[in-house]
Scaffold this active site. Structure first.
Site, PDB file in Angstrom:
ATOM      1  N   ARG A  62       2.308  -1.904  -4.081  1.00  0.00           N
ATOM      2  CA  ARG A  62       1.443  -1.233  -3.102  1.00  0.00           C
ATOM      3  C   ARG A  62       2.222  -0.243  -2.231  1.00  0.00           C
ATOM      4  NH1 ARG A  62      -1.458  -3.115   2.195  1.00  0.00           N
ATOM      5  NH2 ARG A  62      -3.434  -1.992   2.093  1.00  0.00           N
ATOM      6  N   ILE A  88      -5.977   3.057   2.380  1.00  0.00           N
ATOM      7  CA  ILE A  88      -5.749   2.233   1.198  1.00  0.00           C
ATOM      8  C   ILE A  88      -6.418   0.898   1.509  1.00  0.00           C
ATOM      9  CG2 ILE A  88      -3.504   1.387   2.039  1.00  0.00           C
ATOM     10  CD1 ILE A  88      -2.537   1.281  -0.849  1.00  0.00           C
ATOM     11  N   SER A  89      -7.138   0.364   0.559  1.00  0.00           N
ATOM     12  CA  SER A  89      -7.902  -0.864   0.808  1.00  0.00           C
ATOM     13  C   SER A  89      -7.001  -2.071   1.046  1.00  0.00           C
ATOM     14  CB  SER A  89      -8.824  -1.165  -0.380  1.00  0.00           C
ATOM     15  OG  SER A  89      -9.806  -0.174  -0.506  1.00  0.00           O
ATOM     16  N   GLN A  90      -7.537  -3.009   1.785  1.00  0.00           N
ATOM     17  CA  GLN A  90      -6.893  -4.292   2.045  1.00  0.00           C
ATOM     18  C   GLN A  90      -6.648  -4.982   0.699  1.00  0.00           C
ATOM     19  OE1 GLN A  90      -9.532  -6.556   4.491  1.00  0.00           O
ATOM     20  NE2 GLN A  90      -8.413  -8.461   4.251  1.00  0.00           N
ATOM     21  N   PRO A  91      -5.461  -5.553   0.462  1.00  0.00           N
ATOM     22  CA  PRO A  91      -5.175  -6.187  -0.826  1.00  0.00           C
ATOM     23  C   PRO A  91      -6.196  -7.245  -1.239  1.00  0.00           C
ATOM     24  CG  PRO A  91      -3.152  -5.928   0.393  1.00  0.00           C
ATOM     25  CD  PRO A  91      -4.272  -5.539   1.327  1.00  0.00           C
TER      26      PRO A  91
END
Length: 175
Positions: A62, A88-91
Site C-alpha cells: 500500500r 486511497i481507501s481504508q484497507p
C-alpha cells in the site's frame, strides 16, 4: 498547560517532525511487518476469512500507492489523501469489498474509480484481469505508472467517464 509554540509539546512535535524528515527515515520502516499486522488486526479480526483476499492484502504494498510524505501511515486502517481531493481507501474496506465479490480466480473485473490503483492491485492478485476507469487524468496516469512499475500486467487503466463502463471489454463477470 500551554500547547503553543513555546510549549514542551511543540518542541517534542518538532523533534518528531525533524526525525521523520531526515534522510533515510523511510528505510527504517518495516512495511512488510506492518502489512502483516494490519491484515491480522484490522481485517481478519473483523471477519474477512477468504484466504485469497488475505493473501492479496498481504502481497500488495500500500505504501507504493501513497505520496512519499504519507507512506509511514500506509498500514493505518484509514483512508489517506492522494491527490485531486481524493483518498486511497481504508484497507479494511478494500478487503471487505474484494471478499464480497467472492472471486475464485479467472474473472474479468471492472472497477470504477481507480484512484491510486491500490484496490485494483488487490483485485488483480485474484482476478485474471482488472479493468479500472478513472475520470481524473492525473490519477489515472499516476495509477497506471505505479501499477506498471510494480509489475501488475493484468490491470488496465482507462481515463474516462466511469458511468459508461468500459464497453470494449464488456461483459464483466463482476462489477
Amino acid at each position: 498547560m500551554r500547547y503553543g509554540r513555546n510549549s514542551r509539546y511543540f518542541e517534542l512535535g518538532m523533534l518528531r517532525y525533524a526525525d521523520l524528515m531526515r534522510p533515510g527515515h523511510m528505510n527504517d520502516i518495516n512495511f512488510g511487518n506492518q502489512r502483516d499486522q494490519m491484515v491480522e488486526h484490522h481485517i481478519v479480526h473483523r471477519g474477512v476469512r477468504s484466504e485469497p483476499v488475505l493473501a492479496a492484502m498481504r502481497g500488495v504494498p500500500r505504501e507504493a500507492f501513497l505520496p512519499q510524505e504519507l507512506r509511514e501511515f500506509a498500514y493505518e486502517d484509514a483512508p489517506l489523501p492522494i491527490a485531486e481531493g481524493q483518498t486511497i481507501s481504508q484497507p479494511y474496506i478494500v478487503a471487505m469489498m474484494t471478499d464480497a465479490l467472492e472471486l475464485k480466480g479467472g474473472e474479468k473485473v471492472l472497477e470504477i474509480g481507480t484512484g491510486s490503483g491500490y484496490a485494483a492491485a488487490v483485485l488483480s492478485r485474484i482476478a485474471k484481469d482488472v479493468y479500472t476507469v478513472e475520470r481524473i487524468g492525473q490519477l489515472a496516469e499516476k495509477a497506471a505508472d505505479t501499477l506498471s512499475a510494480l509489475g501488475y500486467r493484468n490491470v488496465h487503466v482507462l481515463h474516462a467517464d466511469g458511468t459508461l463502463g468500459w464497453p470494449d471489454h464488456a461483459p464483466m463477470m463482476r462489477s
